[in-house]
Design a protein around this motif. Structure first.
Motif, short mmCIF file in Angstrom:
data_model
loop_
_atom_site.label_atom_id
_atom_site.label_comp_id
_atom_site.label_asym_id
_atom_site.label_seq_id
_atom_site.Cartn_x
_atom_site.Cartn_y
_atom_site.Cartn_z
N THR A 1 -8.66 -15.22 -18.70
CA THR A 1 -7.84 -15.56 -17.62
C THR A 1 -6.60 -16.57 -18.18
O THR A 1 -6.69 -17.05 -19.32
CB THR A 1 -8.70 -16.45 -16.40
N THR A 2 -5.56 -16.81 -17.37
CA THR A 2 -4.64 -17.40 -17.81
C THR A 2 -4.35 -18.87 -17.40
O THR A 2 -3.35 -19.74 -17.37
CB THR A 2 -3.43 -16.63 -17.64
N THR A 3 -5.28 -19.32 -16.26
CA THR A 3 -5.11 -20.81 -15.71
C THR A 3 -5.39 -21.67 -16.60
O THR A 3 -5.94 -21.65 -17.69
CB THR A 3 -6.13 -20.71 -14.49
N ASN A 4 -5.07 -23.10 -16.09
CA ASN A 4 -5.40 -24.17 -17.03
C ASN A 4 -6.79 -24.85 -16.93
O ASN A 4 -7.30 -25.16 -15.67
CB ASN A 4 -4.50 -25.30 -16.73
N PRO A 5 -7.78 -24.79 -18.01
CA PRO A 5 -9.13 -25.27 -17.76
C PRO A 5 -8.92 -27.03 -17.97
O PRO A 5 -8.00 -27.53 -17.93
CB PRO A 5 -9.71 -24.67 -18.83
N LEU A 6 -10.30 -27.43 -17.83
CA LEU A 6 -10.50 -28.91 -17.83
C LEU A 6 -11.75 -28.98 -18.68
O LEU A 6 -12.83 -28.08 -18.70
CB LEU A 6 -10.88 -29.47 -16.31
N VAL A 7 -11.92 -29.94 -19.49
CA VAL A 7 -12.87 -30.25 -20.40
C VAL A 7 -13.45 -31.70 -20.29
O VAL A 7 -12.62 -32.65 -20.23
CB VAL A 7 -12.14 -29.97 -21.78
N ALA A 8 -14.63 -31.72 -19.99
CA ALA A 8 -15.28 -33.14 -19.71
C ALA A 8 -16.44 -33.67 -20.67
O ALA A 8 -16.66 -32.59 -21.73
CB ALA A 8 -16.07 -32.88 -18.38
N SER A 9 -16.89 -34.63 -20.47
CA SER A 9 -17.84 -35.06 -21.63
C SER A 9 -19.12 -34.59 -21.45
O SER A 9 -19.94 -34.37 -22.59
CB SER A 9 -18.03 -36.71 -21.36
N SER A 10 -19.49 -33.73 -20.66
CA SER A 10 -20.72 -32.85 -20.54
C SER A 10 -20.75 -31.92 -19.51
O SER A 10 -19.77 -32.04 -18.70
CB SER A 10 -21.88 -33.81 -20.13
N GLY A 11 -21.55 -30.85 -19.47
CA GLY A 11 -21.43 -29.86 -18.58
C GLY A 11 -21.79 -30.39 -17.14
O GLY A 11 -21.22 -30.09 -15.98
N LEU A 12 -22.66 -31.55 -16.90
CA LEU A 12 -22.77 -32.21 -15.73
C LEU A 12 -21.74 -33.21 -15.06
O LEU A 12 -21.21 -33.05 -14.03
CB LEU A 12 -24.16 -32.88 -15.76
N SER A 13 -20.87 -33.43 -16.44
CA SER A 13 -19.77 -34.33 -15.98
C SER A 13 -18.60 -33.47 -15.31
O SER A 13 -17.95 -33.72 -14.33
CB SER A 13 -19.11 -34.84 -17.32
#
Length: 614
Positions: free
Chosen positions: A260-272
């Motif tokens: 996909t072409t949208t903007n992701p978000l990356v967090a400190s963990s899966g539950l975060s």
């Protein structure tokens, strides 16, 4: 322990510590007692410290500390012990966080549920992401705020008093009796919470649980930086020199992998990242559908983190209700979703659905054409109006390489947010960072999710992003190789022990791209009653796992790990991933996950040995 002796000890520990303390999410899985996981490492470490023993071998032989990095790890335990020693506090009253705001949120949450007042005091300024209005209107927290010059001058308060200070070095504090909680925030490291006073020990378990479910402990690399700063007497060093570069590379990799072409978000963990999704969607609902109830639909037997966190979110608001979604065994996910959405439509409520594909632990994939149809169907409220369409929150941890989100993919017509735990295949077990990304139809939801990721200060660290940037380019190949090992092992078990029931994807599903490297195993059982048969099956589970980790200690581990770079991991979901699941919904079956790099023939030999013993 005397401060000088302690600092000298820590200097040597830093020099001699096992690299696993820094480079893995879990150290020494072969030395793990779940009942003692919170204390065993530190007790034994303190004994070594008193002896002045910092030998590499002695440190390497210390047992697992806590679980993953979410709740704690060797270096966070050491850091908390050191800070406790400096301030005359037991180690359990010191809790480190990668997030600067999470310790405050943890206290506010407990006081909210127990109807206790909170006063937040601070010097200079609060973190920029600390949105007071959102904390009150979305999270439901109530508190008073007061800027002060010195915590010693704070008046007594009917409730809990928190003192927040921005710090640039790890040092001793002068704890005032009128402050219940000290939160020291370090710009590039996270934060350290000190629980002051015996009367506040009742908060510790809940604060640790918040750290486990909504954020993570201060990461190993940052704990090491904090310890180095302390023993060297220097300010905390900013090592985030390539954050933007690593972030952009990881974002591009996520877009490519998810199609996909949208903007992701990356967090400190899966539950975060899941917590940001949950609170972002709650915020979106409160803003756009003020008078409607929010229904979070979640499988009751999905892994404990998702289930527990969803219920924790609901516990904080009368506007949110958990709805069980039956997906495994004799239940069909599509039919269950149809039933649940029909009921929610009648109530004119807001449906947010969380589901894993494949499911855990039964490794089942629904009919995707039917899934799209049931999620896209138009429904009516009891009064005849048009019901709200659902948001589908897809946990892709087991198969992060499958495309669901692209313009031509199966869920393109459904508002969908996909997320994955980065401690699995994305990083190969080298870090906990998780990510989420939406399809075009769900893209407008991401701004709210980003706001809450920022408020909770749960964005991935620079090192986490660097690890993902290194590991994700090889992820799809590792998935293919691990699947090949798993398929071969599954076929071997089926031939060797045909009475066993194996839950794994079919060849047809594998051809469609579903190539997980995890399967579950229902061992043959015996007995005259259901209770006897269940007890015998559990006994066989334990015997098999014990044999594997004993005979192949360098590869077979007792853990819920998945997507690791090497080895084989065994667990019983009901006692690990399903630890917080209701007893009737627990699934006491063996779950096995294989890696691309392992001695498969040796595992076959040991399995034959097990079969011959029963």
């Amino acid at each position: 322990m005397e401060v000088d002796k302690m600092l000298n000890c820590i200097t040597k520990v830093i020099e001699h510590m096992p690299q696993d303390w820094l480079n893995l999410t879990t150290h020494r899985l072969d030395i793990y007692n779940e009942e003692l996981a919170k204390v065993q490492f530190l007790y034994q470490f303190i004994d070594l410290a008193k002896e002045g023993n910092s030998d590499v071998a002695a440190l390497s032989n210390l047992p697992t500390a806590y679980d993953y990095i979410r709740l704690g790890h060797p270096l966070s335990c050491v850091l908390e012990w050191v800070i406790g020693n400096l301030n005359g506090l037991p180690a359990e009253q010191v809790i480190s966080f990668q997030s600067k705001t999470a310790p405050v949120l943890a206290i506010l949450r407990k006081n909210h549920l127990e109807h206790r007042n909170t006063l937040i005091t601070y010097v200079n300024e609060l973190p920029g992401s600390f949105d007071l209005n959102v904390l009150k209107t979305v999270y439901g927290f109530s508190f008073e705020l007061k800027k002060i010059d010195d915590p010693v001058n704070v008046d007594s308060f009917d409730g809990s008093t928190i003192f927040i200070a921005q710090q640039d070095e790890i040092s001793k504090s002068n704890l005032a009796s009128n402050i219940d909680f000290y939160v020291h925030m370090y710009d590039h490291l996270g934060s350290v919470l000190m629980v002051n006073g015996d009367e506040n020990k009742k908060f510790i378990s809940d604060i640790q649980h918040f750290r486990r479910r909504e954020t993570v402990a201060m990461t190993p690399a940052n704990c090491l930086s904090a310890l180095q700063s302390l023993v060297q007497g220097t300010s905390v060093e900013n090592k985030n020199h390539h954050f933007a570069e690593h972030k952009e590379k990881v974002h591009q990799l996520i877009r490519e992998i998810c199609g996909t072409t949208t903007n992701p978000l990356v967090a400190s963990s899966g539950l975060s990242i899941q917590y940001a999704i949950m609170m972002g969607l709650v915020d979106y609902a409160l803003e756009n559908y003020k008078d409607k109830a929010i229904k979070i639909v979640v499988p009751p037997n999905c892994y404990g983190g998702t289930n527990d966190q969803a219920r924790r979110v609901a516990a904080c608001s009368d506007a949110i209700e958990i709805v069980d979604l039956l997906v495994d065994g004799d239940n069909d996910m599509v039919q269950s979703i149809d039933t649940v959405l029909g009921q929610i439509a009648k109530e004119d409520a807001i449906p947010y659905i969380i589901a894993e594909i494949p499911t855990n632990p039964r490794v089942e994939v629904p009919d995707l054409q039917k899934l799209r149809a049931v999620l896209s169907a138009k429904r009516k409220t009891a009064s005849g109006g048009e019901a709200l369409d659902p948001v589908f929150i897809l946990d892709q941890t087991f198969c992060p390489n499958v495309h669901f989100l692209g313009d031509d993919d199966i869920l393109s017509s459904v508002r969908t947010i996909s997320f994955a735990s980065g401690s699995k295949f994305p990083s190969g077990g080298k870090c906990t960072a998780g990510y989420c990304i939406a399809n075009i139809k769900g893209e407008d939801l991401m701004n709210k999710i980003a706001l809450h990721l920022d408020l909770c200060d749960n964005e991935a660290t620079d090192l986490q992003l660097e690890i993902l940037a290194q590991q994700m380019p090889s992820m799809n190949q590792r998935i293919n190789d691990a699947y090949a090992n798993t398929r071969e092992f599954v076929q071997f078990i089926a031939e060797t022990l045909p009475a066993a029931k194996i839950n794994f994807v079919s060849d047809e599903l594998a051809e469609e791209g579903f190539t997980p490297s995890v399967f579950s195993l229902d061992l043959p059982t015996k007995g005259n009653t259901p209770e006897e048969r269940e007890a015998y099956k559990r006994k066989m589970n334990d015997r098999l796992i014990h044999l594997m980790i004993t005979e192949i200690p360098n590869e077979s581990k007792y853990c819920v790990s998945y997507g690791q770079l090497k080895g084989c991991y065994w667990t019983i979901p009901a006692t690990s991933t399903q630890g917080t699941t209701k007893e009737d919904d627990k699934d006491y079956i063996a779950r096995v996950s294989l890696s691309p790099n392992m001695d498969l023939e040796r595992h076959k030999e040991v399995f034959i040995k097990f079969v011959e013993s029963i």
